[in-house]
Design a protein around this motif. Structure first.
Motif, PDB file in Angstrom:
ATOM      1  N   LEU A 198      -7.315   2.749  -6.509  1.00 19.37           N
ATOM      2  CA  LEU A 198      -8.267   2.368  -5.459  1.00 19.37           C
ATOM      3  C   LEU A 198      -7.676   1.321  -4.521  1.00 19.37           C
ATOM      4  CD1 LEU A 198     -11.638   2.137  -7.418  1.00 19.37           C
ATOM      5  CD2 LEU A 198     -10.890   3.930  -5.889  1.00 19.37           C
TER       6      LEU A 198
ATOM      7  N   LEU B 213       3.171  -3.995 -10.318  1.00 18.48           N
ATOM      8  CA  LEU B 213       1.738  -4.026 -10.625  1.00 18.48           C
ATOM      9  C   LEU B 213       1.440  -3.120 -11.808  1.00 18.48           C
ATOM     10  CD1 LEU B 213      -1.125  -4.952  -9.720  1.00 18.48           C
ATOM     11  CD2 LEU B 213      -1.274  -2.781  -8.539  1.00 18.48           C
TER      12      LEU B 213
ATOM     13  N   ALA C  54      -7.787   1.670 -12.128  1.00 18.62           N
ATOM     14  CA  ALA C  54      -8.569   1.758 -10.896  1.00 18.62           C
ATOM     15  C   ALA C  54      -9.026   0.371 -10.476  1.00 18.62           C
ATOM     16  CB  ALA C  54      -9.772   2.662 -11.113  1.00 18.62           C
ATOM     17  N   ILE C  55      -9.499  -0.400 -11.448  1.00 24.53           N
ATOM     18  CA  ILE C  55     -10.065  -1.705 -11.120  1.00 24.53           C
ATOM     19  C   ILE C  55      -8.967  -2.682 -10.721  1.00 24.53           C
ATOM     20  CG2 ILE C  55     -11.468  -3.573 -12.020  1.00 24.53           C
ATOM     21  CD1 ILE C  55     -12.688  -1.404 -13.919  1.00 24.53           C
ATOM     22  N   VAL C  56      -7.842  -2.632 -11.438  1.00 22.72           N
ATOM     23  CA  VAL C  56      -6.737  -3.530 -11.091  1.00 22.72           C
ATOM     24  C   VAL C  56      -6.207  -3.209  -9.697  1.00 22.72           C
ATOM     25  CG1 VAL C  56      -4.367  -4.135 -11.619  1.00 22.72           C
ATOM     26  CG2 VAL C  56      -6.033  -4.029 -13.435  1.00 22.72           C
TER      27      VAL C  56
ATOM     28  N   LEU D 220      -7.810  -1.857  -7.334  1.00 21.09           N
ATOM     29  CA  LEU D 220      -8.828  -2.287  -6.378  1.00 21.09           C
ATOM     30  C   LEU D 220      -8.640  -3.768  -6.047  1.00 21.09           C
ATOM     31  CD1 LEU D 220     -12.540  -1.322  -6.557  1.00 21.09           C
ATOM     32  CD2 LEU D 220     -11.948  -3.676  -6.171  1.00 21.09           C
ATOM     33  N   GLY D 221      -8.458  -4.566  -7.097  1.00 22.65           N
ATOM     34  CA  GLY D 221      -8.254  -5.988  -6.870  1.00 22.65           C
ATOM     35  C   GLY D 221      -6.997  -6.259  -6.063  1.00 22.65           C
ATOM     36  N   PHE D 222      -5.928  -5.561  -6.410  1.00 22.83           N
ATOM     37  CA  PHE D 222      -4.656  -5.729  -5.700  1.00 22.83           C
ATOM     38  C   PHE D 222      -4.823  -5.354  -4.228  1.00 22.83           C
ATOM     39  CE2 PHE D 222      -0.309  -4.146  -4.694  1.00 22.83           C
ATOM     40  CZ  PHE D 222       0.346  -5.349  -4.855  1.00 22.83           C
TER      41      PHE D 222
ATOM     42  N   GLU E 268      -7.407  -5.565  -2.489  1.00 27.60           N
ATOM     43  CA  GLU E 268      -8.162  -6.581  -1.773  1.00 27.60           C
ATOM     44  C   GLU E 268      -7.301  -7.796  -1.482  1.00 27.60           C
ATOM     45  OE1 GLU E 268     -11.499  -6.626  -0.653  1.00 27.60           O
ATOM     46  OE2 GLU E 268     -10.983  -4.528  -0.889  1.00 27.60           O
ATOM     47  N   ILE E 269      -6.399  -8.110  -2.409  1.00 31.15           N
ATOM     48  CA  ILE E 269      -5.622  -9.339  -2.274  1.00 31.15           C
ATOM     49  C   ILE E 269      -4.563  -9.219  -1.172  1.00 31.15           C
ATOM     50  CG2 ILE E 269      -3.901 -10.771  -3.439  1.00 31.15           C
ATOM     51  CD1 ILE E 269      -5.508 -10.535  -5.964  1.00 31.15           C
TER      52      ILE E 269
ATOM     53  N   VAL F 275      -5.624  -9.984   2.367  1.00 29.70           N
ATOM     54  CA  VAL F 275      -6.022 -11.393   2.486  1.00 29.70           C
ATOM     55  C   VAL F 275      -4.783 -12.277   2.530  1.00 29.70           C
ATOM     56  CG1 VAL F 275      -7.314 -13.258   1.429  1.00 29.70           C
ATOM     57  CG2 VAL F 275      -8.187 -10.962   1.320  1.00 29.70           C
ATOM     58  N   LEU F 276      -3.781 -11.938   1.721  1.00 28.84           N
ATOM     59  CA  LEU F 276      -2.535 -12.708   1.760  1.00 28.84           C
ATOM     60  C   LEU F 276      -1.908 -12.619   3.142  1.00 28.84           C
ATOM     61  CD1 LEU F 276      -0.783 -12.081  -1.659  1.00 28.84           C
ATOM     62  CD2 LEU F 276      -1.905 -14.144  -0.837  1.00 28.84           C
TER      63      LEU F 276
ATOM     64  N   PHE G 258      -9.870  -2.065   2.323  1.00 25.04           N
ATOM     65  CA  PHE G 258     -10.300  -1.169   1.257  1.00 25.04           C
ATOM     66  C   PHE G 258     -10.667   0.220   1.777  1.00 25.04           C
ATOM     67  CE2 PHE G 258     -13.789   0.118  -1.751  1.00 25.04           C
ATOM     68  CZ  PHE G 258     -12.948   0.401  -2.806  1.00 25.04           C
TER      69      PHE G 258
END
Lengths: 427, 452, 329
Positions: free
Chosen positions: A83, A135, A148-150, A152-154, A156-157, A160-161, A307
């Motif tokens: 994701l 990752l 999927a969740i990891v 997704l977090g990546f 998003e990050i 932002v970075l 996303f």
């Protein structure tokens, strides 16, 4: 009791026949796509009288096709839900943008890099792949939807970075003034379009060799036809590469893991390495696409990797038919067309339609009615959502499901029929 | 993302949709339709003069927002006026409005696509726009090699035309890089953030006598730029600041940030940002904190939505606007009255309508001179560009001004508006609220940096 | 071994916060109050995610939009009352008390319809198909809200008691009536849910279905009804959450649910996805972390902090804080 056997034989025959037909179907899709790719630029140039706007749109669409092909390796082949695919796309695009613009000159490095595009294409690919591996390494040992969740977090990050580290990435101001690809002038061809044929012998090519003027070179400039040709070549390369991977030992291992990870491990497949490879190879394609994107769009901004991008690519893959490369390409083109051409033009089309059938009064704003144009424009979200839901309900396997998958489904159906036939006393 | 998809599907929203009657979009149907309309208009409006042909000008604005729409109205008004008076040297001007909204928010990619569409049609000799500096940054590199004139009615981002002056943070991109060796093709009729920010800093420090402020930016190109220039000027005056930023996507609760400001002793809040990033909601939450201090920002908050967002705490909001108030420019009133006669909607006139009107007239004037250069035939884009660069002493509604070599206007007036209760919103030159229709931005004062 | 790393990180965070708390205790407590209020709302949304994931292993992307739609609908219904935004009147109180259950039921009905139309037909389809319809439904709901009010921020009536007379100040820390209202309502709702899940027959059926759908079916549990009930209850909480959000912030926008949903989902994972008390605690913790991060690190890093925690939790302690394995497939 002889009858069921006959039924069985018949269905076996039917299945064999089906198999032939399906193989033809994929080849037919490739054929149509290839012909379409060839005819499209000439046709639009002819119809619009020389406007290259449609070709440039098609060249943009190509980025998505590349992304979808890459995500298909992860999701379709290996069955890993990703994701945060846009993060790798971002990494590829930033890799190219940083090393092929004046951006790093204002960074703490104080040195401009202007590496050539075709080298950076490979480097972008490698960098994205290594981030994928980085990752994937701690997380791929886990099962289920963790990945999927990891991701997704990546996903998003990463944007932002790039917002928050303006000294490197330009932050919200993005990176512009990115170098265009260049080729030595003696490799001319159809991509040497109307606006960029001029052979530039100065530093525009920013190539140490060119500055000594041994190799005169020309830049792509912003000629859409050049990019179109480039992306078509890249896509063809990607398709050949991925099809071969799919048929290789690795491809079969992916499929085995997708179907049953425990069984695959029991068969001696190193599941972690295999999944890691799927993840890294998938990521490498988006790195590839990222470098192309940076060059063709001349702008790499954190806004481009949110996303929604991951979601859109996922929708393309699932909708086209997971695991089937030709289907995924069609899915990418369909979704791109819907999002980029169909929906945005709907409002003005509705407006002119209302005018031509005498309902022009609908077009003007009255009280709460924002006018037909505004109303239809507001409908875009709703329509896109409905299209997604409808397609998925009608074709849960996607538009062109993979042959193997379809066979499995057919097979299940046949087996079910047989059981039913056995249960019913023979007549 | 790429192209237009960029599936900004969820992406940030901006202001209310306003319908527009302009022909827009792609697709042959529309283009055909446009051609028919143009033909009809050209025939009717020419008033007997035989038209030599059609020259197209485009605009690239976020017409899904009230700001973009009211700006497009200004261009349409200018073109209609010009065509009614016989066009430009016998040519009819056809105006086509392109929308750079994707899913209700401006998108640089949509903008680039629109420019590419215009570049693909040789009849387009120039464009008005874009509206947002971030879009301009993406479009200039595409348009510059083709010598395609862009005149923005509203871009205030400093780095688009020049380097930011020394005490301010250096530009992260450079005007020269955007043009990549090509002659300048970009002009703007408004002054830049490096004047808007300082104007409010002067207003806070000198007029309101506030010497410590909290600064909040919305992490957009515009917000970061304008709040940076405010901060530099405010510190130069001797004030102290505390700077924070937020992102619309993640922040709904500004109270912890505001509390930090309050604890740091701030006596005012300056926000760099736009209402579509919810920049005025902190104003409402200041009331929840029981913290009643002045609240100022750039032209991004001189909007209807800002007044609505601040619900319950509207008074005390001040905003700058890059340009002179119409009431302060002699002769502007007649044009505005004529405009209002043609465009009667409440939101048809906006903060950049007259700037767009001027930009369109400047472009048409340049096209007219270029036609002369081409001995009466259709000029090339380079001829138009060269003539535009020679513009001197342009008499517009917002003043009489020149453009420097970078493309910046010599007019450096910044006006300051504050929200007040008015008796007749229809006569207000500033925008008013929707829920609170009688609370409007009222002109306070202006700073002229050209004289300073 | 990996748990060890988890504890080290938790310990370091606590120490860092403690130093801040000592240096300025008033501000620290004040920020905690803000964080608790925000976290209470995240918790309400997170519960819907965790319940649906627990029972059908679907990341229900539409859930955040159900939450926002709850806010939109309650704002519309409140418009029918002669509410007074300036001060707190009896009408305001009646309106709030009446609208709460109505909105919750409406959202429950809507969510059941969504499940019936978009997810149930795909129960035996490839696993990603319902995920795509969930995304599709999210677009549809956002589209409806967009069509309704456009992209601008929507004003939600400010009808809770507010103003200086409705806040108490304890040692420099002020707690408004709104803060208290949000926290109390959330606690009440979560408690009711916990009682429902643990004490009623339907709650038992839901737990059984989550553990093993086939076995539950064999035991005579009506799977379709149980799943529908899960969606219904999830939407009750989300609808209430939407209304509370509106009452607290007085602002809504059509795609608010998208990011709020992601944060709430993170909370659910943080607490251990599928685990109901875990989601509630996870929501509150994420609310607190966001508030601390806004104040002490800077709000631009908040998202990195939240999602960094998400990744860290999954890598170091995949079961989440309260622990429940993500079902393996």
């Amino acid at each position: 009791m002889t009858e069921p056997t006959a039924v069985k034989r018949l269905s076996l025959m039917a299945r064999l026949h089906l198999r032939e037909r399906i193989r033809d179907r994929d080849q037919a899709i490739y054929g149509i796509l290839f012909l379409g790719a060839l005819v499209f630029p000439m046709a639009t140039l002819f119809i619009t009288g020389g406007s290259t706007a449609y070709i440039s749109q098609a060249a943009h669409a190509g980025t998505w096709v590349l992304l979808a092909i890459g995500l298909n390796v992860v999701v379709g082949f290996a069955g890993l839900l990703d994701l945060g695919y846009a993060a790798f796309f971002a990494i590829g695009a930033y890799t190219y943008a940083l090393f092929a613009s004046s951006q790093l000159g204002t960074s703490p490095l104080h040195h401009n890099f202007h590496l050539p595009f075709f080298l950076m294409l490979i480097i972008g690919m490698l960098v994205a792949a290594s981030f994928g591996a980085l990752l994937g390494f701690p997380t791929l040992r886990l099962r289920g939807d963790y990945l999927a969740i990891v991701t997704l977090g990546f996903g998003e990050i990463v944007p932002v970075l790039s917002y928050n580290l303006p000294q490197w990435t330009g932050g919200i101001n993005a990176i512009g003034g990115i170098d265009q690809p260049w080729l030595p002038a003696w490799i001319t061809g159809p991509w040497a379009g109307a606006n960029s044929v001029s052979i530039i012998q100065d530093a525009t090519c920013r190539n140490p060799l060119a500055q000594t003027q041994f190799i005169p070179c020309f830049s792509f400039g912003f000629d859409p036809v050049a990019y179109y040709v480039l992306i078509v070549i890249l896509i063809i390369g990607a398709v050949i590469l991925v099809s071969n991977l799919y048929r290789s030992r690795l491809g079969r291992a992916w499929m085995a893991i997708r179907e049953d990870e425990t069984a695959a491990a029991a068969m001696g497949i190193n599941t972690v390495t295999t999944k890691l490879l799927a993840f890294a190879i998938g990521a490498s394609f988006s790195g590839f696409a990222g470098a192309y994107y940076g060059a063709s769009f001349d702008l790499v901004s954190p806004d481009d990797f949110l996303f929604v991008v991951s979601i859109t690519v996922l929708v393309m893959v699932v909708l086209g038919g997971m695991g089937n490369i030709s289907g995924v390409i069609v899915g990418a083109l369909v979704i791109y067309f819907i999002l980029n051409t169909l929906l945005p033009s709907l409002a003005s089309n509705a407006e002119s339609l209302a005018n031509s059938i005498g309902l022009g009064s609908l077009n003007t704003q009255k009280g709460d009615w924002p006018g037909l144009y505004g109303e239809v424009q507001r409908l875009q979200f709703l329509l896109f959502g409905l299209i997604l839901v409808m397609i998925m309900l009608l074709r849960p396997q996607g538009l062109f499901p993979s042959r193997v998958r379809e066979q499995e489904l057919k097979h299940d159906a046949v087996v079910e029929e047989e059981t039913v036939a056995e249960q019913v006393p023979s007549r | 993302m790429t192209g237009g998809i960029r599936a900004r599907i969820f992406a940030t929203a901006s202001k209310r949709h306003k319908e527009n009657q302009m022909v827009r979009g792609r697709g042959l149907v529309i283009l055909t339709f446009a051609a028919v309309v143009t033909f009809a208009c050209g025939g009717g409006g020419g008033g007997g003069t035989a038209s030599k042909g059609t020259i197209k000008i485009g605009s690239d604005l976020p017409v899904c927002t009230t700001g973009g729409q009211s700006t497009a109205n200004g261009i349409k008004f200018a073109v209609d006026q010009k065509n009614a008076a016989g066009g430009v040297n016998g040519y009819t001007i056809s105006y086509q409005s392109f929308d750079d909204c994707r899913q209700a928010a401006y998108s640089a990619d949509a903008g680039v696509e629109n420019v590419q569409t215009m570049l693909g049609d040789t009849k387009f000799l120039g464009m008005i726009g874009p509206y947002n500096s971030a879009v301009a940054k993406a479009e200039i590199p595409v348009a510059a090699p083709q010598h395609f004139v862009m005149i923005s009615p509203s871009n205030t981002g400093v780095c688009l035309t020049k380097e930011s002056p020394p005490p301010q943070a250096p530009c992260t991109y450079h005007a020269a890089d955007l043009r990549n060796g090509n002659a300048n093709n970009y002009w703007r009729v408004v002054t830049t953030d490096d004047f808007q920010g300082p104007a409010m800093a002067d207003y806070f420090y000198k007029t309101l006598n506030i010497h410590s402020v909290g600064i909040l930016d919305d992490s957009t190109v515009f917000g970061v730029g304008i709040s940076g220039s405010f901060e530099v000027e405010f510190k130069k005056l001797g004030g102290t600041t505390k700077h924070s930023e937020y992102q619309k996507a993640t922040t709904s609760d500004w109270k912890s940030i505001l509390l930090n400001f309050k604890n740091a002793g701030a006596l005012g809040v300056y926000v760099g940002g736009t209402d579509d990033q919810n920049i005025c909601i902190p104003r409402k939450q200041m009331k929840d904190l029981g913290w009643d201090v002045p609240f100022g920002g750039g032209d991004g908050i001189e909007t209807t939505d800002c007044i609505d967002q601040a619900s319950g705490n509207e008074l005390g909001v001040s905003a700058t606007s890059a340009g002179a108030d119409a009431t302060q420019v002699p002769g502007a009133k007649s044009t505005i009255d004529a405009f209002r006669k043609q465009f009667t909607g409440a939101n048809d006139f906006g903060g950049y309508t007259m700037q767009a009107y001027d930009a369109a007239n400047a472009l048409m004037a340049a096209i007219g001179r270029a036609i002369n250069d081409a001995n009466g035939s259709t000029p090339t884009r380079e001829q138009v560009r060269a003539e535009m660069a020679k513009t001197k002493g342009f008499v517009g509604v917002i003043g009489t001004y020149d453009f420097d070599a970078n493309g910046d206007t010599s007019l450096k007036i910044v006006s300051i508006y504050s929200v007040q209760s008015v008796s007749d919103p229809a006569q207000s030159t500033g925008v008013c609220g929707k829920a609170q229709a009688k609370l409007c931005f009222v002109w306070k004062t202006q700073f002229d940096f050209a004289k300073a | 071994m990996v748990d060890f790393g988890f504890y080290i990180i938790c310990g370091a965070a606590v120490v860092l916060l403690a130093t801040q708390a000592v240096s300025n205790p008033t501000a620290f407590v004040q920020i905690t109050v803000f964080g608790l209020a925000d976290g209470a709302m995240y918790a309400l949304v997170a519960l819907g995610y965790t319940m649906v994931y627990g029972i059908i292993e679907l990341i229900n992307f539409a859930h955040g939009d159900v939450f926002t739609l709850g806010g939109y609908i309650s704002a519309a219904i409140l418009g029918f009352f002669a509410i007074n935004e300036g001060s707190f009147t009896a009408v305001n109180l009646i309106a709030i008390v009446l609208v709460f259950p109505v909105v919750m039921l409406i959202m429950g009905g809507i969510n059941i319809t969504i499940e019936r139309v978009a997810y149930r037909p795909l129960r035996n389809a490839p696993r990603l198909a319902p995920l795509i319809t969930a995304i599709g439904m999210s677009f549809v709901l956002e589209g409806i809200m967009f069509l309704w009010h456009g992209p601008a921020t929507v004003h939600f009536p400010d009808i809770l008691p507010h103003g200086p007379q409705f806040q108490t100040t304890i040692g420099g820390v002020f707690v408004t009536f709104k803060d208290g209202f949000v926290m109390v309502t959330a606690v009440v709702l979560v408690t009711l849910l916990a009682i429902f899940i643990n004490r009623t027959k339907l709650g038992k059926a839901m737990r059984a279905t989550a553990q093993d759908r086939d076995a539950a079916q064999l035991m005579g549990i009506n799977i379709n009804r149980t799943i529908a009930a899960t969606f219904f209850i999830g939407a009750l909480l989300a609808g209430a959450g939407g209304m509370i959000w509106g009452l607290y912030f007085n602002n809504l926008f059509y795609n608010l649910g998208f990011r709020t949903g992601l944060v709430a989902f993170t909370s659910a994972v943080f607490g251990g996805i599928g685990n109901i008390p875990g989601a509630a605690i996870g929501g509150v913790l994420i609310g607190l972390i966001a508030a601390y991060s806004d104040s002490y690190i800077g709000s631009k890093w908040t998202e990195v902090v939240i999602f960094g925690i998400l990744i860290g939790v999954l890598v170091l302690r995949p079961t989440g804080l309260l622990g429940m394995r993500v079902p393996e497939k």
